[in-house]
Scaffold this active site. Sequence first.
Site, PDB file in Angstrom:
ATOM      1  N   SER A  86       1.226  -1.189  -0.015  1.00 30.78           N
ATOM      2  CA  SER A  86      -0.020  -0.232  -0.282  1.00 30.78           C
ATOM      3  C   SER A  86       0.870   1.487   0.044  1.00 30.78           C
ATOM      4  CB  SER A  86      -1.122   0.162   1.106  1.00 30.78           C
ATOM      5  OG  SER A  86      -1.715   1.666   1.045  1.00 30.78           O
ATOM      6  N   TYR A 105      -2.000  -0.660  10.297  1.00 29.45           N
ATOM      7  CA  TYR A 105      -1.874  -1.854   9.275  1.00 29.45           C
ATOM      8  C   TYR A 105      -0.501  -1.373   7.897  1.00 29.45           C
ATOM      9  CZ  TYR A 105      -3.307  -2.545   3.779  1.00 29.45           C
ATOM     10  OH  TYR A 105      -3.687  -2.230   2.338  1.00 29.45           O
TER      11      TYR A 105
END
Length: 255
Positions: A149, A162
């Site tokens: 990401s 995350y």
Amino acid sequence: MGRLHDKTALVTGASRGIGRAIALRLARDGAVVAVNYATNEAAAKETVALIEAAGGRAFAAQAQLGAPGSVAGLLAAVEAGLVELTGSRTLDVLVNNAAATGFAGAGPDAVTEDIIDNCYLVNAKAPFFLIQQALALIPDGGRVINISSGVTHSTFPQQIAYAMSKGALEQITLHLAPVLAARGITVNTVAPGVTDNGDPVFDNPEAVERMAALSVFNRVGEVAEVADIVAFVASADARWMTGAFVDATGGTLLS
């Protein structure tokens, strides 16, 4: 013939969103695709049906990655499915896409041990052992693609757990690349930015406008755009690239 003709692929977390788009694209390029899902069997079967309707071949493989024994169970199901459809246990492409988000909005003060543990179990530990154990099925010249990401290269405190776990995933790419190069296996990271994955937040025009402003193109990404990049990395055209961080954020990381 597609550039993945006679190839096979496993895409984790492929029942919807980016994972589904990757599975559809790899199948369109000719790969037989194992569609992994955690709990939504109906969505996984829909992915398989979409692939078959387009003339491709696929099968669903259940495993809730992060749970004890899930990696071995998934690989057993994948191996059985591949033998049934192709007569071989060979897995040419492994895409580690399944992810735990860490609960959006859980900033540093709200992060718990359970949130951290879940993120690392799904986003780092499971991919590592999936690669390790899948190497018995992956031939020389195979492909491993880890979906990370853009938050690992930007600041987004509300996704700290995350981002931490996805940073660990990127380290797997970096450190396995020279090890697997001896077999001609490439290992790369593809990092999407804000991508319309079907989440209800993308039905909110104001939220979409804010998210679109993060990209130099002033829009949010589409899942097919990420899948196109993954398809390139999975192909023979990307044979001279390994250990790379592939920015698929639509220019979000330029500012």
